[in-house]
Structures are given as C-alpha cells and as structure tokens.
Design a protein around this motif. Sequence first.
Motif, short mmCIF file in Angstrom:
data_model
loop_
_atom_site.label_atom_id
_atom_site.label_comp_id
_atom_site.label_asym_id
_atom_site.label_seq_id
_atom_site.Cartn_x
_atom_site.Cartn_y
_atom_site.Cartn_z
N ILE A 227 -8.72 7.53 6.28
CA ILE A 227 -9.14 6.40 5.45
C ILE A 227 -8.18 6.23 4.27
O ILE A 227 -7.94 5.09 3.82
CB ILE A 227 -10.59 6.57 4.97
CG1 ILE A 227 -10.77 7.80 4.10
CG2 ILE A 227 -11.54 6.64 6.16
CD1 ILE A 227 -12.17 7.92 3.52
N SER A 228 -7.60 7.31 3.78
CA SER A 228 -6.59 7.18 2.73
C SER A 228 -5.36 6.45 3.25
O SER A 228 -4.77 5.63 2.53
CB SER A 228 -6.19 8.56 2.21
OG SER A 228 -7.30 9.24 1.67
N GLY A 229 -4.98 6.72 4.49
CA GLY A 229 -3.83 6.04 5.08
C GLY A 229 -4.05 4.55 5.24
O GLY A 229 -3.13 3.75 5.03
N VAL A 230 -5.27 4.15 5.58
CA VAL A 230 -5.58 2.72 5.72
C VAL A 230 -5.47 2.02 4.37
O VAL A 230 -4.84 0.96 4.24
CB VAL A 230 -6.99 2.53 6.32
CG1 VAL A 230 -7.40 1.06 6.29
CG2 VAL A 230 -7.04 3.06 7.75
N VAL A 231 -6.07 2.60 3.34
CA VAL A 231 -6.00 2.02 2.00
C VAL A 231 -4.55 1.97 1.51
O VAL A 231 -4.10 0.97 0.93
CB VAL A 231 -6.87 2.82 1.02
CG1 VAL A 231 -6.69 2.33 -0.41
CG2 VAL A 231 -8.34 2.73 1.42
N PHE A 232 -3.80 3.02 1.77
CA PHE A 232 -2.39 3.12 1.38
C PHE A 232 -1.60 1.97 1.99
O PHE A 232 -0.83 1.28 1.31
CB PHE A 232 -1.87 4.47 1.84
CG PHE A 232 -0.47 4.80 1.41
CD1 PHE A 232 -0.17 5.02 0.08
CD2 PHE A 232 0.55 4.92 2.34
CE1 PHE A 232 1.11 5.35 -0.33
CE2 PHE A 232 1.84 5.24 1.95
CZ PHE A 232 2.12 5.46 0.62
N THR A 233 -1.80 1.72 3.28
CA THR A 233 -1.04 0.69 3.98
C THR A 233 -1.36 -0.71 3.48
O THR A 233 -0.46 -1.52 3.21
CB THR A 233 -1.32 0.76 5.49
OG1 THR A 233 -0.87 1.99 5.98
CG2 THR A 233 -0.62 -0.35 6.23
N LEU A 234 -2.64 -1.02 3.39
CA LEU A 234 -3.03 -2.38 2.99
C LEU A 234 -2.57 -2.69 1.57
O LEU A 234 -2.19 -3.83 1.26
CB LEU A 234 -4.54 -2.54 3.11
CG LEU A 234 -5.11 -2.38 4.52
CD1 LEU A 234 -6.61 -2.64 4.52
CD2 LEU A 234 -4.41 -3.31 5.51
N THR A 235 -2.57 -1.68 0.71
CA THR A 235 -2.08 -1.88 -0.66
C THR A 235 -0.59 -2.18 -0.66
O THR A 235 -0.12 -3.09 -1.35
CB THR A 235 -2.39 -0.64 -1.51
OG1 THR A 235 -3.80 -0.38 -1.48
CG2 THR A 235 -1.95 -0.85 -2.94
N ILE A 236 0.16 -1.40 0.11
CA ILE A 236 1.61 -1.62 0.17
C ILE A 236 1.93 -2.97 0.79
O ILE A 236 2.79 -3.72 0.30
CB ILE A 236 2.28 -0.48 0.95
CG1 ILE A 236 2.26 0.80 0.13
CG2 ILE A 236 3.72 -0.84 1.33
CD1 ILE A 236 2.82 2.00 0.84
N ASP A 237 1.24 -3.32 1.89
CA ASP A 237 1.54 -4.60 2.54
C ASP A 237 1.19 -5.77 1.63
O ASP A 237 1.92 -6.77 1.59
CB ASP A 237 0.77 -4.70 3.85
CG ASP A 237 1.32 -5.78 4.76
OD1 ASP A 237 2.45 -5.60 5.28
OD2 ASP A 237 0.66 -6.83 4.94
N ALA A 238 0.11 -5.66 0.88
CA ALA A 238 -0.24 -6.71 -0.07
C ALA A 238 0.83 -6.83 -1.15
O ALA A 238 1.19 -7.95 -1.58
CB ALA A 238 -1.60 -6.41 -0.70
N ALA A 239 1.37 -5.69 -1.60
CA ALA A 239 2.43 -5.73 -2.60
C ALA A 239 3.69 -6.37 -2.04
O ALA A 239 4.36 -7.16 -2.73
CB ALA A 239 2.73 -4.31 -3.09
N MET A 240 4.03 -6.06 -0.79
CA MET A 240 5.22 -6.66 -0.18
C MET A 240 5.05 -8.16 0.02
O MET A 240 5.99 -8.94 -0.19
CB MET A 240 5.52 -5.98 1.16
CG MET A 240 5.79 -4.48 1.06
SD MET A 240 7.15 -4.08 -0.06
CE MET A 240 8.53 -4.82 0.81
N ARG A 241 3.86 -8.59 0.40
CA ARG A 241 3.60 -10.02 0.52
C ARG A 241 3.71 -10.72 -0.83
O ARG A 241 4.29 -11.80 -0.95
CB ARG A 241 2.20 -10.25 1.10
CG ARG A 241 2.08 -10.01 2.60
CD ARG A 241 0.64 -10.18 3.04
NE ARG A 241 0.48 -10.02 4.47
CZ ARG A 241 0.44 -11.02 5.34
NH1 ARG A 241 0.56 -12.26 4.92
NH2 ARG A 241 0.29 -10.78 6.63
N SER A 242 3.15 -10.09 -1.86
CA SER A 242 3.20 -10.68 -3.19
C SER A 242 4.64 -10.73 -3.72
O SER A 242 5.03 -11.69 -4.39
CB SER A 242 2.32 -9.88 -4.15
OG SER A 242 0.96 -9.94 -3.75
N PHE A 243 5.40 -9.69 -3.44
CA PHE A 243 6.81 -9.68 -3.86
C PHE A 243 7.57 -10.83 -3.23
O PHE A 243 8.44 -11.45 -3.86
CB PHE A 243 7.44 -8.35 -3.49
CG PHE A 243 8.90 -8.25 -3.82
CD1 PHE A 243 9.32 -8.00 -5.11
CD2 PHE A 243 9.87 -8.43 -2.83
CE1 PHE A 243 10.67 -7.92 -5.42
CE2 PHE A 243 11.22 -8.35 -3.13
CZ PHE A 243 11.62 -8.09 -4.42
#
Length: 446
Positions: free
Chosen positions: A347-363
């Motif tokens: 579950i930590s890996g899922v949260v980790f990924t979605l946070t990073i992908d959201a940051a990359m989309r926002s960037f």
Amino acid sequence: MLARIDGGAGSAAWRRPRVVLWAAVSVVALGFLIALEIAARGYGVPGPITAQAREVIFAPASGTVLYASMTLMLVVLTWRQRFLAVGAAIAIDLVFWLVRWAVGAEMMFGNGALWVTLGGAVIAVTRRTGRERALLLKGVGLALLLVAGRKTGYTWLLITSKTRPMVLDPYVAAADHALGNPSWVAGRIVEATGTVGAHVLDWVYVQLAVAAVIVALYQLRNVAAERRFPGHHLVRTFLVIGLLGPGIYMVFPVVGPIFAYGADGGQWALADLWPNTPPPVGTPQPMPFDEVTPRNCMPSLHTAWATAIFVHSRKGPLALRLLGTFWLITTLGATLGFGYHYGADIISGVVFTLTIDAAMRSFDRGWDRQGIQLVGYGAAVFVALLTSYRYLSVEMAGQPWVFGPLLVLATASVVYGYVRATRRWDRQAEPVRLPEPRREPQPELV
C-alpha cells in the motif's frame, strides 16, 4: 517575414530555459553516476558506469532489457530506419554469438542492441542538425536512461546492504497483522498452485521492464510523425520512481518476510515461520542482518512500477488495458506470494506511485491548486504510513479491526484524489469543439 523572425526569436527564447534545465539535469545525473561508481568501487565491485561499459563487449546481464531500451529509441525513427536498426542489432549479436561459441565464453545476446543505441548517438552528433539531432538524442537518452536505471539500482541495493546493518522487519511484520498478514496468505496460495503458477509469477516479476516498454511504445507511437515527445508518459514516472525509491530504503531498511522470517534468511532470520505461521506479536526491535541481502522492501518498487504501468495503460486499447491489469495483479501475487514484501510495503508503493505521477503530470501541465493539494496530500499520507509502521506497530497489531480499515481508507483516499484530479485534467486537455455554423436555407430558383 516579420512573423517568421518574431516566431523564431520567441521559439528560441522559450527553448533557452529548457536547454539550461536539461543541461543541469545531465550534469547532476553524471555526478550521481560517478558518486555511485566511487561508492561501489569502495566495496570492491564495479559500479554502474563500469558495468554498462563492459556490456559493449562482454556478455550483458540482460539482453531483454537492452533490446527493450533500443526499442524506445526506435520511436523517433522512420519505419525504414527501424528495420535497418533492428537488422543491424541482430547481425551484430549473431557475430558475437559465433565468437563466444568458438571461444567457449558465456552465451548471451544484447550487445547488438547496445551498439545500435550508441550508434544512434554518434549519428545524431555527426549527421543530424537542429530539431532532428535533438529528437534523436532524446530517443537515445531515453533508451540509455532505462539501461542506466537498472545498473544504478543494483549499486543502490549493494549500498543498502552495506550501510544499514539493522533492519526494521519486526515493526512492519507487526503492523501487517492489521492487514491480515497478506504475505503469509499469498505464500500459501502460491505453494498450492504448484510449479506452473510460480514460474508465471516469477517471469512477470523479472520481466517488468517488458510491460513498461509495451505501454511506453503505445504512448510514444506518434513521436516520429509529430517530431516531438509527449509532455507526460510512463518512462518519466518509471525513472523518477527508481530514482527516489532507493532513498526511502536508506531511511526505512527492510529485507522482507522470506528473509526475516523464512529459510532464506539462514542464521539471520528470527525464525522459520514464512509462509505457514504468522510471527507472534511482541515488542518490535531493530534486528541485525547480513551485508548481502538488499534492504529494498519499503516501499515495494515492483508494486510502484506495476501501478504506474496499470495507470498509464488505461487510455490504450482493450488489449493494453488487459495487459496493465494482468501485470499489476500478477506482480502483487509475486511480491507477496514469494515473500519478498509485506502488505504494508504494497500500500505504501501504491501511494508512492500515484503521488509521483501526479507530480509529473503537474510539472508538465503547470502546477495548479488541485495538483499542489494532491501531491502534498499523497506525500503526507506516505510519511504517515511509514511513521505508523515504525511507532504504532504494536497498537496496529493489537487492534486490527481499527487500524486495518484506516490503512485501507488512507490508501483509497489517495487513489480517489488521483482519479478525480486526472479526470479533470484530461477534460481540460481535450480540444474544444465549436458548433458548426448554421446554414441558412437557400431560396429555390424558379
């Protein structure tokens, strides 16, 4: 004429900061590789630069990865150039194979793919100019980043095993009681499926990069025609996950249930309990472990990468969506069923990924209020998860009916926020379709 001049000047002004940014990123990446090389040499093993340079001549560690990397470079080429590149790679590999067979050396393929990728860089510098050179260099860089990421990963794992003598498995194992000890459950299921099921899961686990390349190729399928890369695609998220994840390993070192509580841990294991008997709940303490086993469990990067593949396959055709779903499910089965990870890692890996992908989309699209809130919230939940595993593990094990749903709800809230935000961003990115002009009826001619 003035429009052309102004447009060119504006375009050049717009490109200049990006050139500076990419130059700075390249310098930092080179410094990072050199630092890892020095660290690895300090432990008596070759670092990522040496290991990759050896594969120009000697047998590669994974020919599949080298061909998958070369395939990413091919997205910038025409179909004729792609056929020539693939043919050249196969021909070079045949020559290497014959030489190795003649001298009795280790048999492996992949040198040809690496040669073609490096040849693309030489052609870009010597035969291309302007946008064509930049496009080809980006393709080569994308291919080499995937290869370099694998090599740096090996070095990072070595560093974690050498610099973190104490691991925190007892804390995570206690916290996992709140989730029902999923690794122990999945381990018994995999044992019941027999050899065939285990082989399928093992192949999926090892060949994760193959699925990533398939999804990336779909996303990058129009690069050659449009002469540019899309702003956001899987490879970017994939690489950032691999860059940041090992840093968490250093903060929260965990070896996994099959080592801490299984036969694979040997004399270092607390007991031989996995997968038949969940560990008893006591007072967790950091435990010493050997200097060989990587501390690469928290978070589960295999789950993180499989989640990224699943997310980025959602806009593809049915076959691609099914592939993404299959890879995520089987990766979860392998990570838990082979005893490599605890449920808390997943579950930590899922949260980790979605946070990073959201940051990359926002960037890529520009930071807005929703993007900042989502990334901040995902990061806060991730930190809260790791903190709770470390300092509330006994309470979590003692009251699983409270903490289990809380862990699931915290993860689900990040998933919900990500889905809601990305749907909104996708709607905003869709072109506005203007209504067709109304046609007035024409009078009939008499």
